[in-house]
Design an enzyme around this catalytic site. Structure first.
Site, PDB file in Angstrom:
ATOM      1  CD  GLU A  38     126.543   4.315  -2.810  1.00  0.00           C
ATOM      2  OE1 GLU A  38     126.631   5.597  -3.022  1.00  0.00           O
ATOM      3  OE2 GLU A  38     125.812   3.969  -1.726  1.00  0.00           O
ATOM      4  CE  LYS A 110     123.648   7.932  -3.946  1.00  0.00           C
ATOM      5  NZ  LYS A 110     124.932   7.625  -3.072  1.00  0.00           N
ATOM      6  CB  CYS A 143     122.991   4.802  -1.619  1.00  0.00           C
ATOM      7  SG  CYS A 143     123.013   4.525   0.145  1.00  0.00           S
TER       8      CYS A 143
END
Length: 260
Positions: A38, A110, A143
């Site tokens: 990321e 995300k 994540c």
């Protein structure tokens, strides 16, 4: 393959050189899919929109996407890399996914933001699973996507895993800047076990016969007072089984995994 390293905060070119040094020994045919962490070249910890503004990238022509295209062509493989994306006034924590011809085939933003992301980014439109030539149905994660929404949802909702169970996803690829609680001594296996626990629904479906492959690329190092866990790994998940195919400790390196 996962390229695990410690980006140099705010030094995009310096971070790229670190990744290139780790990858220079590989040739076409060695890797099918290359995953980077990321926000792999900018670093992760930014305290405000003003602070990250100089590093926001265009979807097609930003430095991270251009780097991914170049490596994809060099290695003749798919490349996935995380970067801070700017689209007009909207900012996202995103990944690009590039095919072996150097063509951008997907941009994922995300969905579940960590508190650090909330300093500058907005939520993406939602989880995705998309059919890609030669790879089957592919899902992307970044994540915090693996965690309960804002740490407020029920732990056992398993939003990310249940989505991919319902979508019958074949391959899940995740770019991470996953933190750890303490300094360099923490064992990454605790992080790997937690990821496996968050993927539990993929192994619990009674009538499920398929295997789901999950590859997670994390980063290491410390940045502005926080530490990163490493532990990049690959899982093969089937009914009542979660197999760790391979993993990295908290060190820089390239994790190579072969699936049958």
């Amino acid at each position: 393959a996962c390229c695990q390293f410690a980006p140099i905060w705010s030094d995009v070119k310096g971070s790229m050189k670190k990744a290139e040094r780790l990858l220079e020994i590989y040739q076409p045919g060695d890797i099918d899919i290359l995953i980077l962490p990321e926000m792999c070249f900018t670093g992760y910890v930014f305290h405000s929109l003003e602070e990250i503004m100089p590093f926001l990238e265009d979807t097609e022509n930003g430095p991270t996407v251009q780097w991914a295209k170049k490596q994809a062509i060099r290695l003749h493989c798919h490349v996935m890399a995380g970067y801070p994306q700017g689209i007009g006034s909207k900012c996202y924590n995103s990944i690009c996914f590039v095919d072996p011809q150097g063509t951008l085939v997907y941009t994922y933003q995300k969905t579940f933001l960590f508190e650090t992301d909330e300093n500058w980014a907005i939520e993406g439109p939602g989880f995705v699973a998309t059919k890609l030539d030669g790879l089957g149905k592919v899902g992307f994660g970044i994540c915090m996507d693996l965690n309960p929404y804002r740490f407020e949802a029920d732990f056992y909702d398993y939003e990310f895993a249940r989505y991919h169970l319902n979508q019958d996803t074949d391959l899940i690829l995740c770019s991470m800047a996953w933190l750890c609680k303490s300094d360099e001594t923490e064992n990454p296996m605790e992080t790997i076990k937690y990821w496996a626990a968050r993927l539990y629904p993929l192994s619990s479906e009674v009538n499920r016969k398929k295997h789901t492959r999950v590859v997670i690329c994390n980063r290491i190092g410390s940045e502005r007072g926080v530490h990163f866990a490493g532990g990049s790994c690959a899982f093969d998940i089937s009914k009542n089984r979660v197999v760790i195919k391979n993993s990295l400790q908290r060190k820089e390196g390239v994790l190579i995994v072969e699936y049958d």
